[in-house]
Motif scaffolding. Sequence first.
Motif, mmCIF file in Angstrom:
data_model
loop_
_atom_site.group_PDB
_atom_site.id
_atom_site.type_symbol
_atom_site.label_atom_id
_atom_site.label_comp_id
_atom_site.label_asym_id
_atom_site.label_seq_id
_atom_site.Cartn_x
_atom_site.Cartn_y
_atom_site.Cartn_z
ATOM 1 N N GLU A 1 0.958 -1.285 0.132
ATOM 2 C CA GLU A 1 0.065 -0.006 0.011
ATOM 3 C C GLU A 1 0.782 1.253 -0.093
ATOM 4 O O GLU A 1 1.885 1.362 0.630
ATOM 5 C CB GLU A 1 -1.027 0.121 1.491
ATOM 6 C CG GLU A 1 -1.777 -0.908 1.241
ATOM 7 C CD GLU A 1 -1.319 -2.169 2.569
ATOM 8 O OE1 GLU A 1 -2.128 -2.796 2.934
ATOM 9 O OE2 GLU A 1 0.150 -2.097 2.563
ATOM 10 N N SER A 2 0.318 2.368 -0.574
ATOM 11 C CA SER A 2 1.009 3.667 -0.556
ATOM 12 C C SER A 2 0.061 4.724 -0.621
ATOM 13 O O SER A 2 -1.267 4.386 -0.783
ATOM 14 C CB SER A 2 1.936 3.719 -1.807
ATOM 15 O OG SER A 2 1.374 3.725 -2.851
ATOM 16 N N GLY A 3 0.400 5.892 -0.485
ATOM 17 C CA GLY A 3 -0.632 7.164 -0.399
ATOM 18 C C GLY A 3 -1.383 7.571 0.677
ATOM 19 O O GLY A 3 -1.891 8.604 1.061
ATOM 20 N N CYS B 1 -2.587 0.114 -3.859
ATOM 21 C CA CYS B 1 -2.133 -1.156 -3.515
ATOM 22 C C CYS B 1 -1.770 -1.800 -4.679
ATOM 23 O O CYS B 1 -2.550 -2.224 -5.595
ATOM 24 C CB CYS B 1 -3.321 -1.772 -2.633
ATOM 25 S SG CYS B 1 -2.900 -3.607 -2.273
ATOM 26 N N THR C 1 -1.092 1.311 5.641
ATOM 27 C CA THR C 1 -0.795 2.717 5.556
ATOM 28 C C THR C 1 -1.486 3.700 6.235
ATOM 29 O O THR C 1 -2.622 3.304 6.502
ATOM 30 C CB THR C 1 -0.752 3.180 4.106
ATOM 31 O OG1 THR C 1 -0.079 4.532 3.873
ATOM 32 C CG2 THR C 1 -2.236 3.346 3.413
#
Length: 126
Positions: free
Chosen positions: A6-8, A22, A120
Amino acid sequence: QVLLVESGGGLVQAGGSLRLSCVASARTFSNYVMGWFRQAPGKEREFVAAINWSGGTTDYADSVKGRFTISRDNAKNTVYLQMNSLKPEDTAFYYCAAGRSSSVSDFWGPSQYNYWGQGTQVTVSS
């Protein structure tokens, strides 16, 4: 084995927006239902949103309906969660999850999903 990253996540003021991504390592990403869950400190993990293999079916928790949108790009092995009109109560660790389409019968149940990302953090300030 499917790895999910995941990121953000981040810090945003109430009323703001974030988009979580993701990325999955699965060779056949389209074989999986993808879900987003979240967990706040001292609370159980709860369902946020899910999307079927084609993107044609989605489901949302009542608390996010109309504010969050889940989508997927099978060519990029990626699922997204667009979060608008964020509220302080949306603050939590957000997790991406993948479940084999052939075995997921209930989008809302964490036990339906076979693989989970590391999560995240999303923090919404008032």
